[in-house]
Design a protein around this motif. Structure first.
Motif, PDB file in Angstrom:
ATOM      1  N   GLU A   6      66.275  22.870   0.110  1.00  7.16           N
ATOM      2  CA  GLU A   6      66.119  21.997   1.282  1.00  7.16           C
ATOM      3  C   GLU A   6      64.654  21.727   1.588  1.00  7.16           C
ATOM      4  OE1 GLU A   6      68.193  23.831   4.460  1.00  7.16           O
ATOM      5  OE2 GLU A   6      70.204  23.420   3.658  1.00  7.16           O
ATOM      6  N   LYS A   7      63.786  22.703   1.290  1.00  8.92           N
ATOM      7  CA  LYS A   7      62.366  22.568   1.590  1.00  8.92           C
ATOM      8  C   LYS A   7      61.587  21.889   0.453  1.00  8.92           C
ATOM      9  CE  LYS A   7      62.464  26.785   4.395  1.00  8.92           C
ATOM     10  NZ  LYS A   7      61.983  28.195   4.520  1.00  8.92           N
ATOM     11  N   ALA A   8      62.167  21.923  -0.745  1.00 10.64           N
ATOM     12  CA  ALA A   8      61.452  21.357  -1.896  1.00 10.64           C
ATOM     13  C   ALA A   8      61.358  19.847  -1.782  1.00 10.64           C
ATOM     14  CB  ALA A   8      62.165  21.752  -3.187  1.00 10.64           C
ATOM     15  N   GLU A   9      60.183  19.292  -2.116  1.00 11.52           N
ATOM     16  CA  GLU A   9      59.969  17.849  -2.030  1.00 11.52           C
ATOM     17  C   GLU A   9      59.808  17.212  -3.412  1.00 11.52           C
ATOM     18  OE1 GLU A   9      56.646  17.195   0.478  1.00 11.52           O
ATOM     19  OE2 GLU A   9      57.609  18.021   2.278  1.00 11.52           O
ATOM     20  N   ARG A  10      59.288  17.934  -4.373  1.00 11.08           N
ATOM     21  CA  ARG A  10      59.074  17.379  -5.705  1.00 11.08           C
ATOM     22  C   ARG A  10      60.380  17.436  -6.507  1.00 11.08           C
ATOM     23  NH1 ARG A  10      53.900  16.630  -7.056  1.00 11.08           N
ATOM     24  NH2 ARG A  10      54.385  16.790  -9.276  1.00 11.08           N
ATOM     25  N   LYS A  11      60.649  16.343  -7.223  1.00  7.34           N
ATOM     26  CA  LYS A  11      61.907  16.239  -7.966  1.00  7.34           C
ATOM     27  C   LYS A  11      62.001  17.286  -9.071  1.00  7.34           C
ATOM     28  CE  LYS A  11      62.844  11.334  -7.150  1.00  7.34           C
ATOM     29  NZ  LYS A  11      63.086  10.022  -7.789  1.00  7.34           N
ATOM     30  N   GLY A  12      60.868  17.592  -9.692  1.00  5.34           N
ATOM     31  CA  GLY A  12      60.884  18.595 -10.748  1.00  5.34           C
ATOM     32  C   GLY A  12      61.295  19.956 -10.238  1.00  5.34           C
ATOM     33  N   VAL A  13      60.763  20.314  -9.063  1.00  7.85           N
ATOM     34  CA  VAL A  13      61.108  21.595  -8.447  1.00  7.85           C
ATOM     35  C   VAL A  13      62.571  21.602  -8.036  1.00  7.85           C
ATOM     36  CG1 VAL A  13      60.631  23.151  -6.527  1.00  7.85           C
ATOM     37  CG2 VAL A  13      58.745  21.971  -7.676  1.00  7.85           C
ATOM     38  N   GLN A  14      63.024  20.482  -7.489  1.00  7.80           N
ATOM     39  CA  GLN A  14      64.425  20.371  -7.084  1.00  7.80           C
ATOM     40  C   GLN A  14      65.363  20.550  -8.279  1.00  7.80           C
ATOM     41  OE1 GLN A  14      64.614  16.535  -5.208  1.00  7.80           O
ATOM     42  NE2 GLN A  14      63.731  17.258  -3.259  1.00  7.80           N
ATOM     43  N   ALA A  15      64.985  19.946  -9.396  1.00  6.52           N
ATOM     44  CA  ALA A  15      65.824  20.047 -10.600  1.00  6.52           C
ATOM     45  C   ALA A  15      65.930  21.498 -11.083  1.00  6.52           C
ATOM     46  CB  ALA A  15      65.253  19.160 -11.704  1.00  6.52           C
ATOM     47  N   VAL A  16      64.804  22.210 -11.050  1.00  7.53           N
ATOM     48  CA  VAL A  16      64.808  23.616 -11.477  1.00  7.53           C
ATOM     49  C   VAL A  16      65.683  24.458 -10.555  1.00  7.53           C
ATOM     50  CG1 VAL A  16      63.387  25.688 -11.734  1.00  7.53           C
ATOM     51  CG2 VAL A  16      62.551  23.499 -12.594  1.00  7.53           C
ATOM     52  N   LEU A  17      65.557  24.231  -9.259  1.00  5.12           N
ATOM     53  CA  LEU A  17      66.351  24.988  -8.290  1.00  5.12           C
ATOM     54  C   LEU A  17      67.850  24.685  -8.430  1.00  5.12           C
ATOM     55  CD1 LEU A  17      64.042  24.668  -5.149  1.00  5.12           C
ATOM     56  CD2 LEU A  17      64.469  26.747  -6.483  1.00  5.12           C
ATOM     57  N   GLN A  18      68.165  23.427  -8.665  1.00  6.35           N
ATOM     58  CA  GLN A  18      69.567  23.044  -8.833  1.00  6.35           C
ATOM     59  C   GLN A  18      70.168  23.674 -10.088  1.00  6.35           C
ATOM     60  OE1 GLN A  18      69.220  18.793  -8.788  1.00  6.35           O
ATOM     61  NE2 GLN A  18      69.414  18.633  -6.552  1.00  6.35           N
ATOM     62  N   GLN A  19      69.368  23.723 -11.154  1.00  3.12           N
ATOM     63  CA  GLN A  19      69.819  24.352 -12.396  1.00  3.12           C
ATOM     64  C   GLN A  19      70.089  25.845 -12.178  1.00  3.12           C
ATOM     65  OE1 GLN A  19      67.093  23.891 -15.648  1.00  3.12           O
ATOM     66  NE2 GLN A  19      68.400  24.918 -17.113  1.00  3.12           N
TER      67      GLN A  19
END
Length: 227
Positions: free
Chosen positions: A22-35
């Motif tokens: 929820e706090k992540a703004e960068r798409k790359g970071v979001q992708a890693v967290l989702q994985q």
């Protein structure tokens, strides 16, 4: 740490990953967290399934002994393509159990299959002395509805007449031994001798009469040729 504690820890990890996402703004970071979220969710599902199985075993102690029983797989068929020999194992409901319950080990001349905890027991098949060598690294398994498909990669693009060396030897043993240079009349003579030796007096008189008439005809033919 028991299964309940492991599940609680994983659920806590999943909750924290959700907060970070929820706090992540960068798409790359979001992708890693989702994985990572998907990975943890799978672990939680596997642990819950394991816990359910353990609870069933605790409720029915006899289930553990039934699960330990190993049945031999005998219901199978096979065919082949230019590159693979394919063995089809019929196992009802095999597609419903976890894929890790189905293991296949390959060597150059064999493969073994073990299916764990299907219908309260294990199922096993061992195929040794394959007709031709296979590539163990490129061979694999595929799980389909009510079936396990074993894909044995051929080392040579050669047609197999059977699956194993034992089957080949059995077929060769069953073939009648025929000498190419043998005189066909020798086989007939052997058969007549056998019938004569095993026959009654009437049969022997009949054979003697036929033999005499045959010799007379042969002699008459030779006399005609001399004329």
């Amino acid at each position: 740490m028991d299964l309940t504690e492991q599940i609680n820890q994983l659920e806590a990890d999943l909750q924290e990953l959700g907060s970070l996402l929820e706090k992540a703004e960068r798409k790359g970071v979001q992708a890693v967290l989702q994985q990572e979220q998907r990975k943890v969710e799978k672990e939680i599902a596997a642990k819950r399934h394991q816990k359910e199985q353990q609870a069933r075993r605790d409720a029915d102690p006899a289930a553990a002994s039934r699960a330990a029983y190993t049945a031999k797989i005998t219901n199978y068929g096979w065919d082949q393509s230019e590159k693979f020999v394919k063995i089809y194992l019929t196992l009802k409901g095999v597609h419903k159990i976890p894929s890790e319950n189905v293991t296949v080990n390959f060597t150059e001349r064999s493969f073994s299959v073990l299916v764990k905890d299907l219908d309260g027991k294990n199922h096993q098949m061992i195929m040794n002395n394959l007709l031709c060598p296979i590539d163990a690294n490129d061979s694999c398994k595929k799980i389909k509805t009510d079936m396990v498909l074993i894909m044995c990669k051929k080392q040579m693009a050669k047609k197999w007449d059977c699956l194993t060396q034992v089957e080949k030897q059995s077929k060769e043993k069953d073939k009648p031994a025929i000498e190419e240079t043998a005189d066909p009349s020798d086989g007939l003579m052997s058969m007549l001798k056998k019938i004569y030796s095993e026959g009654d007096d009437e049969m022997k008189r009949t054979i003697n009469k036929a033999w005499s008439e045959s010799q007379e005809k042969k002699l008459k033919g030779e006399d005609m040729m001399d004329l």
